[in-house]
Write a protein that holds these residues in place. Structure first.
Motif, PDB file in Angstrom:
ATOM      1  N   ILE A   1      -7.300  36.484  -6.856  1.00  0.00           N
ATOM      2  CA  ILE A   1      -6.918  36.729  -5.467  1.00  0.00           C
ATOM      3  C   ILE A   1      -7.636  35.746  -4.550  1.00  0.00           C
ATOM      4  O   ILE A   1      -7.043  35.133  -3.652  1.00  0.00           O
ATOM      5  CB  ILE A   1      -7.248  38.173  -5.047  1.00  0.00           C
ATOM      6  CG1 ILE A   1      -6.331  39.178  -5.777  1.00  0.00           C
ATOM      7  CG2 ILE A   1      -7.136  38.345  -3.529  1.00  0.00           C
ATOM      8  CD1 ILE A   1      -4.879  39.110  -5.371  1.00  0.00           C
ATOM      9  N   ALA A   2      -8.947  35.560  -4.776  1.00  0.00           N
ATOM     10  CA  ALA A   2      -9.721  34.622  -3.956  1.00  0.00           C
ATOM     11  C   ALA A   2      -9.186  33.197  -4.108  1.00  0.00           C
ATOM     12  O   ALA A   2      -9.100  32.446  -3.130  1.00  0.00           O
ATOM     13  CB  ALA A   2     -11.198  34.693  -4.333  1.00  0.00           C
TER      14      ALA A   2
ATOM     15  N   HIS B   1      -5.922  32.854  -2.160  1.00  0.00           N
ATOM     16  CA  HIS B   1      -6.180  32.766  -0.722  1.00  0.00           C
ATOM     17  C   HIS B   1      -6.652  31.365  -0.345  1.00  0.00           C
ATOM     18  O   HIS B   1      -6.193  30.783   0.651  1.00  0.00           O
ATOM     19  CB  HIS B   1      -7.230  33.801  -0.312  1.00  0.00           C
ATOM     20  CG  HIS B   1      -6.710  35.197  -0.281  1.00  0.00           C
ATOM     21  ND1 HIS B   1      -7.457  36.261   0.164  1.00  0.00           N
ATOM     22  CD2 HIS B   1      -5.506  35.713  -0.645  1.00  0.00           C
ATOM     23  CE1 HIS B   1      -6.739  37.372   0.085  1.00  0.00           C
ATOM     24  NE2 HIS B   1      -5.558  37.064  -0.412  1.00  0.00           N
TER      25      HIS B   1
ATOM     26  N   GLU C   1      -3.771  28.947  -0.413  1.00  0.00           N
ATOM     27  CA  GLU C   1      -2.864  29.122   0.727  1.00  0.00           C
ATOM     28  C   GLU C   1      -3.446  28.488   1.988  1.00  0.00           C
ATOM     29  O   GLU C   1      -2.719  27.844   2.761  1.00  0.00           O
ATOM     30  CB  GLU C   1      -2.582  30.609   0.945  1.00  0.00           C
ATOM     31  CG  GLU C   1      -1.685  31.210  -0.116  1.00  0.00           C
ATOM     32  CD  GLU C   1      -1.340  32.656   0.151  1.00  0.00           C
ATOM     33  OE1 GLU C   1      -0.389  33.144  -0.461  1.00  0.00           O
ATOM     34  OE2 GLU C   1      -2.028  33.315   0.971  1.00  0.00           O
ATOM     35  N   VAL C   2      -4.751  28.665   2.211  1.00  0.00           N
ATOM     36  CA  VAL C   2      -5.385  28.056   3.382  1.00  0.00           C
ATOM     37  C   VAL C   2      -5.329  26.538   3.282  1.00  0.00           C
ATOM     38  O   VAL C   2      -4.987  25.839   4.245  1.00  0.00           O
ATOM     39  CB  VAL C   2      -6.835  28.537   3.530  1.00  0.00           C
ATOM     40  CG1 VAL C   2      -7.566  27.746   4.609  1.00  0.00           C
ATOM     41  CG2 VAL C   2      -6.878  30.021   3.865  1.00  0.00           C
TER      42      VAL C   2
ATOM     43  N   ARG D   1       0.963  34.795   6.938  1.00  0.00           N
ATOM     44  CA  ARG D   1      -0.020  35.333   6.000  1.00  0.00           C
ATOM     45  C   ARG D   1      -1.311  35.648   6.746  1.00  0.00           C
ATOM     46  O   ARG D   1      -1.818  34.833   7.518  1.00  0.00           O
ATOM     47  CB  ARG D   1      -0.297  34.323   4.890  1.00  0.00           C
ATOM     48  CG  ARG D   1       0.897  34.069   3.990  1.00  0.00           C
ATOM     49  CD  ARG D   1       1.150  35.220   3.048  1.00  0.00           C
ATOM     50  NE  ARG D   1       0.143  35.271   2.003  1.00  0.00           N
ATOM     51  CZ  ARG D   1      -0.255  36.397   1.392  1.00  0.00           C
ATOM     52  NH1 ARG D   1       0.239  37.562   1.757  1.00  0.00           N
ATOM     53  NH2 ARG D   1      -1.156  36.341   0.445  1.00  0.00           N
TER      54      ARG D   1
ATOM     55  N   HIS E   1      -5.173  36.934   5.923  1.00  0.00           N
ATOM     56  CA  HIS E   1      -6.199  37.237   4.922  1.00  0.00           C
ATOM     57  C   HIS E   1      -7.370  37.945   5.603  1.00  0.00           C
ATOM     58  O   HIS E   1      -7.746  37.574   6.716  1.00  0.00           O
ATOM     59  CB  HIS E   1      -6.756  35.965   4.290  1.00  0.00           C
ATOM     60  CG  HIS E   1      -5.741  35.144   3.550  1.00  0.00           C
ATOM     61  ND1 HIS E   1      -6.008  33.866   3.122  1.00  0.00           N
ATOM     62  CD2 HIS E   1      -4.480  35.409   3.156  1.00  0.00           C
ATOM     63  CE1 HIS E   1      -4.952  33.381   2.495  1.00  0.00           C
ATOM     64  NE2 HIS E   1      -4.005  34.296   2.513  1.00  0.00           N
TER      65      HIS E   1
ATOM     66  N   HIS F   1     -11.422  39.029   4.537  1.00  0.00           N
ATOM     67  CA  HIS F   1     -12.501  39.044   3.554  1.00  0.00           C
ATOM     68  C   HIS F   1     -13.704  39.679   4.233  1.00  0.00           C
ATOM     69  O   HIS F   1     -14.204  39.147   5.229  1.00  0.00           O
ATOM     70  CB  HIS F   1     -12.868  37.626   3.095  1.00  0.00           C
ATOM     71  CG  HIS F   1     -11.705  36.836   2.588  1.00  0.00           C
ATOM     72  ND1 HIS F   1     -11.483  35.523   2.929  1.00  0.00           N
ATOM     73  CD2 HIS F   1     -10.682  37.184   1.770  1.00  0.00           C
ATOM     74  CE1 HIS F   1     -10.383  35.090   2.345  1.00  0.00           C
ATOM     75  NE2 HIS F   1      -9.878  36.088   1.639  1.00  0.00           N
TER      76      HIS F   1
END
Length: 200
Positions: free
Chosen positions: A116-117, A120, A123-124, A183, A185, A187
């Motif tokens: 998952i990390a 992310h 995607e960034v 999207r 995110h 954290h």
């Protein structure tokens, strides 16, 4: 007093030990994400999109179906093509899986979170690499921020729930000109500091 409008909630699949082991595979996670974000697709379409063979995506789609993450989308089918769609809007991770008695479950939980990390971060980076192609308005509408707060574990959980409710309050906006998939995110995690290290 007027009633507070109910925040729309996504349909989530809560992972247990069995379903986690069925999902905790990088390609399966990416395939499921593609179906959730971009809609139904065939194994061949997913293979082209993800740079894999159609044999591989077919196999992993069947595995995802066996664990209840995807299902047939016959309304999209043409001829012999088999279309698939995600069975849920998202996945909820149960933190207790990190402390399961079975080491294979703990390993799957660790792999799942690290993937998952990784997704992310990719995607960034993808956004940063293509941002110049977007309008000034969309660039102003993007965000890379971080904050350091001093909270208890209970306050942190409260903050997470409030953030999720705020994001979900935008979930069911009707289609309109100018709207794009966006999207978001989050954290949230503790850091050790000097005060923590001095605590007996």
């Amino acid at each position: 007093m007027p009633e507070t409008p109910e925040v729309p909630q996504p349909q989530l699949r809560t992972l247990d030990a069995r379903s986690l082991r069925g999902l905790a595979h990088p390609l399966r996670m990416r395939m499921l994400a593609a179906l959730r974000h971009e809609g139904p697709a065939t194994a061949s379409q997913l293979a082209e999109r993800l740079g894999e063979s159609s044999g591989s995506t077919s196999y992993h789609l069947r595995q995802l179906a066996a664990y209840g993450f995807v299902e047939d989308a016959p309304e999209h089918g043409k001829g012999r093509e088999r279309w698939w769609k995600a069975s849920h809007d998202g996945t909820r991770f149960d933190e207790s899986l990190l402390y399961d008695d079975d080491p294979s479950t703990r390993g799957a939980a660790d792999l799942f979170l690290h993937e998952i990390a990784t997704i992310h971060a990719q995607e960034v980076n993808s956004w940063l690499g293509s941002a110049q192609a977007w309008s000034v308005e969309w660039r102003r509408g993007s965000d890379l921020s971080d904050f350091t707060l001093h909270l208890t574990a209970e306050e942190t959980l409260e903050l997470i729930h409030k953030m999720h409710d705020l994001v979900n309050s935008y979930r069911d906006l009707p289609p309109a000109e100018g709207r794009q998939p966006v999207r978001v995110h989050t954290h949230t995690f503790p850091r050790e500091d000097d005060r923590t290290r001095r605590t007996p």
